[in-house]
Design a protein around this motif. Structure first.
Motif, PDB file in Angstrom:
ATOM      1  N   GLY A  47       0.789  -1.211   0.000  1.00  0.00           N
ATOM      2  CA  GLY A  47       0.000   0.000   0.000  1.00  0.00           C
ATOM      3  C   GLY A  47       0.829   1.273   0.000  1.00  0.00           C
ATOM      4  N   LYS A  48       2.083   1.199  -0.422  1.00  0.00           N
ATOM      5  CA  LYS A  48       2.945   2.382  -0.436  1.00  0.00           C
ATOM      6  C   LYS A  48       2.504   3.400  -1.478  1.00  0.00           C
ATOM      7  CE  LYS A  48       6.997  -0.316   0.696  1.00  0.00           C
ATOM      8  NZ  LYS A  48       8.305  -0.718   0.204  1.00  0.00           N
ATOM      9  N   THR A  49       1.954   2.928  -2.582  1.00  0.00           N
ATOM     10  CA  THR A  49       1.519   3.828  -3.652  1.00  0.00           C
ATOM     11  C   THR A  49       0.162   3.360  -4.180  1.00  0.00           C
ATOM     12  OG1 THR A  49       2.378   2.625  -5.574  1.00  0.00           O
ATOM     13  CG2 THR A  49       3.940   4.036  -4.384  1.00  0.00           C
TER      14      THR A  49
ATOM     15  N   ASP B 292      -4.525   1.896   6.602  1.00  0.00           N
ATOM     16  CA  ASP B 292      -3.283   1.295   6.112  1.00  0.00           C
ATOM     17  C   ASP B 292      -3.554   0.288   4.992  1.00  0.00           C
ATOM     18  OD1 ASP B 292      -4.297  -0.785   7.657  1.00  0.00           O
ATOM     19  OD2 ASP B 292      -2.372  -1.244   8.598  1.00  0.00           O
ATOM     20  N   ARG B 293      -4.789  -0.134   4.843  1.00  0.00           N
ATOM     21  CA  ARG B 293      -5.175  -0.986   3.710  1.00  0.00           C
ATOM     22  C   ARG B 293      -5.434  -0.129   2.472  1.00  0.00           C
ATOM     23  NH1 ARG B 293      -3.085  -5.252   4.473  1.00  0.00           N
ATOM     24  NH2 ARG B 293      -1.870  -3.805   5.640  1.00  0.00           N
ATOM     25  N   PHE B 294      -5.752   1.139   2.681  1.00  0.00           N
ATOM     26  CA  PHE B 294      -5.993   2.094   1.598  1.00  0.00           C
ATOM     27  C   PHE B 294      -4.660   2.584   1.047  1.00  0.00           C
ATOM     28  CE2 PHE B 294      -6.737   6.765   0.796  1.00  0.00           C
ATOM     29  CZ  PHE B 294      -7.345   6.608  -0.439  1.00  0.00           C
ATOM     30  N   CYS B 295      -3.820   3.134   1.922  1.00  0.00           N
ATOM     31  CA  CYS B 295      -2.499   3.617   1.517  1.00  0.00           C
ATOM     32  C   CYS B 295      -1.660   3.860   2.757  1.00  0.00           C
ATOM     33  CB  CYS B 295      -2.628   4.908   0.708  1.00  0.00           C
ATOM     34  SG  CYS B 295      -1.064   5.502   0.027  1.00  0.00           S
TER      35      CYS B 295
ATOM     36  N   SER C 132       0.553  11.674   2.231  1.00  0.00           N
ATOM     37  CA  SER C 132       0.378  12.679   1.177  1.00  0.00           C
ATOM     38  C   SER C 132      -0.264  12.071  -0.073  1.00  0.00           C
ATOM     39  CB  SER C 132       1.706  13.360   0.838  1.00  0.00           C
ATOM     40  OG  SER C 132       2.653  12.418   0.387  1.00  0.00           O
ATOM     41  N   LEU C 133       0.123  10.846  -0.422  1.00  0.00           N
ATOM     42  CA  LEU C 133      -0.518  10.183  -1.574  1.00  0.00           C
ATOM     43  C   LEU C 133      -1.981   9.872  -1.268  1.00  0.00           C
ATOM     44  CD1 LEU C 133       2.224   7.679  -2.802  1.00  0.00           C
ATOM     45  CD2 LEU C 133       1.543   9.842  -3.851  1.00  0.00           C
ATOM     46  N   ALA C 134      -2.249   9.478  -0.022  1.00  0.00           N
ATOM     47  CA  ALA C 134      -3.631   9.180   0.367  1.00  0.00           C
ATOM     48  C   ALA C 134      -4.492  10.425   0.239  1.00  0.00           C
ATOM     49  CB  ALA C 134      -3.669   8.650   1.797  1.00  0.00           C
TER      50      ALA C 134
END
Length: 138
Positions: free
Chosen positions: A31-33, A62-65, A69-71
């Protein structure tokens, strides 16, 4: 946490809240990107079906991203087409709390409504104190 457990938890939540599941996606990438195959498929789906999709439901942020900042960028992108991210399980992690507190500010309508509410409250209380909030009477 297994994907099957996460999926079942989300399905149970949807059933309890009478949510209609349009489509479900399972992702095994980090989920890093948001450059993840299933996320890209889902984003394409919601963008082409924005009239029938209201929310993307995730178990935890944390399952989303895992990149705040990307989230936020992704949330802004989704809000712009009328789709929200709904997280059913919140943790006390500082990053998640910070992200949750920031989300309402990403919607300009939210800010406008809040300013309008505060203005009306100020006018109401000023009038109760006998102050004029428009032209003074002649």
């Amino acid at each position: 946490m297994s994907l099957d457990f996460q999926e079942q938890t989300l399905k149970n939540y949807c059933k309890q809240h009478n949510y209609n599941i349009i489509k479900s996606y399972k992702e095994v990438y980090s989920g890093k990107t948001f450059e993840r195959p299933e996320w890209i498929k889902m984003r394409t789906f919601v963008e082409t079906n924005e009239d029938s999709v209201q929310s993307i439901l995730v178990l935890r942020f944390d399952r989303f991203c895992r990149n705040s900042s990307l989230a936020l960028e992704e949330i802004v992108r989704l809000i712009s087409i009328g789709i929200s991210i709904e997280c059913i399980e919140h943790s006390d992690a500082d990053n998640e709390v910070e992200l949750l507190n920031t989300v309402p500010l990403l919607n300009p309508d939210y800010i406008g409504k809040r300013i309008s509410e505060r203005t009306k409250e100020g006018i109401y209380f000023a009038r109760k104190r006998g102050c004029y909030t428009s032209k003074a009477p002649l």
